[in-house]
Design an enzyme around this catalytic site. Structure first.
Site, PDB file in Angstrom:
ATOM      1  N   SER A   1      -7.746  -1.876  -3.007  1.00  0.00           N
ATOM      2  CA  SER A   1      -8.621  -0.491  -2.904  1.00  0.00           C
ATOM      3  C   SER A   1      -9.883  -0.470  -4.203  1.00  0.00           C
ATOM      4  O   SER A   1     -10.808  -0.137  -3.713  1.00  0.00           O
ATOM      5  CB  SER A   1      -7.752   0.574  -3.350  1.00  0.00           C
ATOM      6  OG  SER A   1      -6.854   0.644  -2.256  1.00  0.00           O
TER       7      SER A   1
ATOM      8  N   TYR B   1      -2.083  -0.219   8.197  1.00  0.00           N
ATOM      9  CA  TYR B   1      -2.989  -1.381   8.689  1.00  0.00           C
ATOM     10  C   TYR B   1      -3.302  -1.225   9.960  1.00  0.00           C
ATOM     11  O   TYR B   1      -2.335  -0.779  10.684  1.00  0.00           O
ATOM     12  CB  TYR B   1      -2.735  -2.814   8.110  1.00  0.00           C
ATOM     13  CG  TYR B   1      -2.838  -3.242   6.567  1.00  0.00           C
ATOM     14  CD1 TYR B   1      -4.117  -3.096   6.118  1.00  0.00           C
ATOM     15  CD2 TYR B   1      -1.807  -3.222   5.758  1.00  0.00           C
ATOM     16  CE1 TYR B   1      -4.239  -3.418   4.685  1.00  0.00           C
ATOM     17  CE2 TYR B   1      -1.924  -3.564   4.741  1.00  0.00           C
ATOM     18  CZ  TYR B   1      -3.189  -3.680   3.949  1.00  0.00           C
ATOM     19  OH  TYR B   1      -3.030  -3.755   2.655  1.00  0.00           O
TER      20      TYR B   1
ATOM     21  N   GLN C   1      -0.598   2.854  -5.999  1.00  0.00           N
ATOM     22  CA  GLN C   1      -1.884   3.135  -5.839  1.00  0.00           C
ATOM     23  C   GLN C   1      -2.764   2.807  -7.209  1.00  0.00           C
ATOM     24  O   GLN C   1      -3.701   2.429  -7.057  1.00  0.00           O
ATOM     25  CB  GLN C   1      -2.165   4.680  -5.539  1.00  0.00           C
ATOM     26  CG  GLN C   1      -2.587   4.477  -3.919  1.00  0.00           C
ATOM     27  CD  GLN C   1      -2.579   6.097  -3.440  1.00  0.00           C
ATOM     28  OE1 GLN C   1      -2.063   7.123  -4.243  1.00  0.00           O
ATOM     29  NE2 GLN C   1      -2.734   6.394  -2.255  1.00  0.00           N
TER      30      GLN C   1
ATOM     31  N   ASP D   1      -3.594  -0.903  -7.284  1.00  0.00           N
ATOM     32  CA  ASP D   1      -4.004  -1.246  -6.188  1.00  0.00           C
ATOM     33  C   ASP D   1      -5.404  -1.965  -6.169  1.00  0.00           C
ATOM     34  O   ASP D   1      -6.636  -1.428  -6.073  1.00  0.00           O
ATOM     35  CB  ASP D   1      -4.143  -0.291  -4.887  1.00  0.00           C
ATOM     36  CG  ASP D   1      -4.420  -0.774  -3.618  1.00  0.00           C
ATOM     37  OD1 ASP D   1      -4.827  -2.166  -3.705  1.00  0.00           O
ATOM     38  OD2 ASP D   1      -4.102  -0.176  -2.750  1.00  0.00           O
TER      39      ASP D   1
ATOM     40  N   ARG E   1       0.902  -1.308  -0.018  1.00  0.00           N
ATOM     41  CA  ARG E   1       0.006   0.242   0.022  1.00  0.00           C
ATOM     42  C   ARG E   1       1.071   1.181   0.078  1.00  0.00           C
ATOM     43  O   ARG E   1       1.089   1.859   1.019  1.00  0.00           O
ATOM     44  CB  ARG E   1      -0.887   0.262   1.158  1.00  0.00           C
ATOM     45  CG  ARG E   1      -1.787  -1.036   1.546  1.00  0.00           C
ATOM     46  CD  ARG E   1      -2.527  -1.995   0.400  1.00  0.00           C
ATOM     47  NE  ARG E   1      -3.970  -1.392   0.118  1.00  0.00           N
ATOM     48  CZ  ARG E   1      -4.909  -1.786   0.526  1.00  0.00           C
ATOM     49  NH1 ARG E   1      -4.857  -2.384   1.688  1.00  0.00           N
ATOM     50  NH2 ARG E   1      -6.119  -1.401   0.273  1.00  0.00           N
TER      51      ARG E   1
HETATM   52  P1  NAD Z   1      -8.539  -3.159   5.683  1.00  0.00           P
HETATM   53  O1  NAD Z   1      -9.506  -3.862   4.844  1.00  0.00           O
HETATM   54  O2  NAD Z   1      -7.362  -3.908   6.354  1.00  0.00           O
HETATM   55  O3  NAD Z   1      -9.269  -2.903   7.197  1.00  0.00           O
HETATM   56  C1  NAD Z   1     -10.474  -2.176   7.106  1.00  0.00           C
HETATM   57  C2  NAD Z   1     -10.633  -1.166   8.336  1.00  0.00           C
HETATM   58  O4  NAD Z   1     -10.786  -2.000   9.588  1.00  0.00           O
HETATM   59  C3  NAD Z   1      -9.252  -0.425   8.577  1.00  0.00           C
HETATM   60  O5  NAD Z   1      -9.513   1.118   8.618  1.00  0.00           O
HETATM   61  C4  NAD Z   1      -8.969  -0.855   9.986  1.00  0.00           C
HETATM   62  O6  NAD Z   1      -8.215  -0.019  10.968  1.00  0.00           O
HETATM   63  C5  NAD Z   1     -10.438  -1.260  10.621  1.00  0.00           C
HETATM   64  N1  NAD Z   1     -10.041  -2.182  11.690  1.00  0.00           N
HETATM   65  C6  NAD Z   1      -9.493  -3.106  11.973  1.00  0.00           C
HETATM   66  N2  NAD Z   1      -9.603  -3.727  13.334  1.00  0.00           N
HETATM   67  C7  NAD Z   1     -10.479  -3.016  13.591  1.00  0.00           C
HETATM   68  C8  NAD Z   1     -11.384  -2.838  15.048  1.00  0.00           C
HETATM   69  N3  NAD Z   1     -11.114  -3.870  15.991  1.00  0.00           N
HETATM   70  N4  NAD Z   1     -12.349  -1.892  15.427  1.00  0.00           N
HETATM   71  C9  NAD Z   1     -12.513  -1.177  14.237  1.00  0.00           C
HETATM   72  N5  NAD Z   1     -11.883  -1.117  12.868  1.00  0.00           N
HETATM   73  C10 NAD Z   1     -11.016  -1.963  12.975  1.00  0.00           C
HETATM   74  O7  NAD Z   1      -8.048  -1.697   5.451  1.00  0.00           O
HETATM   75  P2  NAD Z   1      -8.128  -1.187   3.958  1.00  0.00           P
HETATM   76  O8  NAD Z   1      -9.207  -0.548   3.670  1.00  0.00           O
HETATM   77  O9  NAD Z   1      -7.271  -2.240   2.889  1.00  0.00           O
HETATM   78  O10 NAD Z   1      -6.882   0.192   4.166  1.00  0.00           O
HETATM   79  C11 NAD Z   1      -5.925  -0.030   5.199  1.00  0.00           C
HETATM   80  C12 NAD Z   1      -5.174   1.229   5.023  1.00  0.00           C
HETATM   81  O11 NAD Z   1      -4.454   0.989   4.001  1.00  0.00           O
HETATM   82  C13 NAD Z   1      -5.541   2.666   5.127  1.00  0.00           C
HETATM   83  O12 NAD Z   1      -4.862   3.455   6.020  1.00  0.00           O
HETATM   84  C14 NAD Z   1      -5.552   3.126   3.779  1.00  0.00           C
HETATM   85  O13 NAD Z   1      -5.892   4.672   3.538  1.00  0.00           O
HETATM   86  C15 NAD Z   1      -4.360   2.478   3.357  1.00  0.00           C
HETATM   87  N6  NAD Z   1      -4.345   2.510   1.903  1.00  0.00           N
HETATM   88  C16 NAD Z   1      -3.079   2.871   1.258  1.00  0.00           C
HETATM   89  C17 NAD Z   1      -3.043   2.713   0.017  1.00  0.00           C
HETATM   90  C18 NAD Z   1      -1.737   3.199  -0.807  1.00  0.00           C
HETATM   91  O14 NAD Z   1      -1.244   4.218  -0.456  1.00  0.00           O
HETATM   92  N7  NAD Z   1      -1.448   2.808  -1.938  1.00  0.00           N
HETATM   93  C19 NAD Z   1      -4.003   1.942  -0.648  1.00  0.00           C
HETATM   94  C20 NAD Z   1      -5.202   1.753  -0.328  1.00  0.00           C
HETATM   95  C21 NAD Z   1      -5.183   1.738   1.447  1.00  0.00           C
END
Ligand code: NAD
Length: 362
Positions: free
Chosen positions: A128, A223, A122, A125, A117
């Site tokens: 996403s 994460y 991006q 991805d 990530r």
């Molecule tokens: P994910 O699918 O792994 O998790 C979904 C959400 O669940 C996350 O926000 C996590 O904090 C939350 N979560 C986990 N345990 C929890 C709990 N016990 N209670 C409440 N919430 C809980 O996450 P994702 O959607 O794949 O994204 C993760 C991160 O990656 C984010 O910060 C996102 O901005 C980042 N991201 C970066 C890029 C990039 O830079 N290329 C691309 C996509 C996502």
């Protein structure tokens, strides 16, 4: 390079790995695309749109690079040529048999869900892009299942209060669910254990639920990390109180490589309003609600609990369009002047390449 795109065969899978628009883009970059007949039929892309974009209809499994959405069947793997490249959401890290098989067959395979990530990745991805579709569709499913309208309405027959929607886990899917529920007119709140998320939630016009002694947990790569038993219990108690007056709860919480955390217990569901709806987007990885059954709806104490699986496949045109752009950018990263160039010092290549030259790399 010759790029093959088969028709997906996993049950319920309606997406296709490349759409005509990207076939045109790959053609301009010097690639020839071979599509299996009917590959895009279920996502709204008939063969003639592919041929108009420059693709040939033929045997995709004979190509030098094969792009898929999901892991191919064993029979299809048999048809790959030794030395071919396979790109897709192969879930290789949880499929040791597939990994061994791909290595034995001399396939260079890339498992796209392993993309780091990082900003540079991006546009490739797939997690996403597909989570965006799932977050949107979760709200549409909830609106369909709820016995209430989402927006506030002032009518000659009286005023209707807006629905209250709570989104648990505000990553990519959760933020999209917040935006979609807001567009439908609901009053939206959200909760996450990553503190950085608060601002993003508020910028979408939703309220971030604040706990006394906020439970926080931030791991590597943006994460979340698993909570300690004590933190988890405090979260469960807080959420049980928070869901009592909600009409809809959408759960999206995940921890990479682990079972999804439980956020809603049976007792919490029993405390919810009759007619309330839970849409559990973590159903495939164990569920965020104790009562979720993957792939089906369950009713408990008047609360409907939906555990949809593979939601992106239920919006196949846009899900394929985004996936296809991700794949084309990834192919552009790997192939230079028609040749596969593997630089294992590169973070993207290193993280996604799961088999090469007869060896598993995980
Ligand atoms: P994910 O699918 O792994 O998790 C979904 C959400 O669940 C996350 O926000 C996590 O904090 C939350 N979560 C986990 N345990 C929890 C709990 N016990 N209670 C409440 N919430 C809980 O996450 P994702 O959607 O794949 O994204 C993760 C991160 O990656 C984010 O910060 C996102 O901005 C980042 N991201 C970066 C890029 C990039 O830079 N290329 C691309 C996509 C996502």
């Amino acid at each position: 390079m010759n790029i093959g795109v088969p028709k997906e065969t996993a049950p319920g899978e309606r997406r296709v790995a490349l759409v005509p628009e990207t076939v045109g883009r790959l053609g301009k970059a010097g690639h020839q695309v071979v599509i299996e007949t009917g590959a895009g039929a279920e996502s709204g892309f008939p063969d003639d749109l592919f041929t108009a974009a420059g693709a040939a209809i033929g045997d995709p499994w004979a190509a030098e690079l094969v792009a898929v959405v999901q892991e191919p069947s064993a029979a299809h793997l048999d048809r790959l040529t030794r030395g071919a490249v396979l790109v897709g959401m192969l879930k290789a890290s949880t499929s040791p048999d597939l990994l061994r098989r791909l290595a034995d067959d001399g396939i260079t395979a890339f498992s796209l869900e392993l993309l780091p990530r990082i900003t540079r990745a991006q546009s490739m991805d797939v997690l996403s892009s597909q989570a965006t579709v799932a977050g949107y569709k979760a709200v549409v499913l909830a609106a369909e299942a709820a016995p209430k309208l989402f927006p506030m309405m002032v009518t000659a027959a009286g005023t209707l209060a807006p629905a209250k929607v709570l989104v648990l886990g505000a990553g990519v899917a959760g933020l999209q669910a917040i935006a979609t529920a807001r567009r439908l007119g609901a009053v939206v709140s959200a909760f996450d254990v990553r503190p950085a998320v608060k601002e993003q939630v508020e910028s979408l016009g939703a309220r971030f639920l604040a706990m006394e002694n906020q439970v926080t947990s931030e791991g590597t790569g943006g994460y979340a990390k698993e909570l300690s038993a004590d933190q988890h219990q405090r979260e469960l108690d807080f959420l049980a109180a928070s869901v009592r007056d909600m009409d809809v709860v959408i759960t999206t919480a995940a921890i990479p490589g682990k079972r999804a955390p439980i956020l809603l217990t049976r007792a919490a569901v029993e405390g919810m309003r009759p007619g309330a709806i839970v849409v559990d987007l973590a159903a495939e990885s164990g569920g965020n609600c104790e009562l979720t059954q993957a792939g089906t709806r369950r009713d408990h104490h008047g609360v409907g609990i939906l555990g949809p699986v593979n939601l992106p496949a239920s919006v196949p045109l846009h899900a394929s369009q985004m996936y296809s752009r991700n794949v084309a950018t990834f192919v552009g990263h790997l192939i230079k002047d028609g040749k596969l160039v593997l630089d294992f010092a590169d973070e993207i290549t290193k993280a996604t390449c799961v088999t090469h030259e007869g060896k598993a790399r995980l």
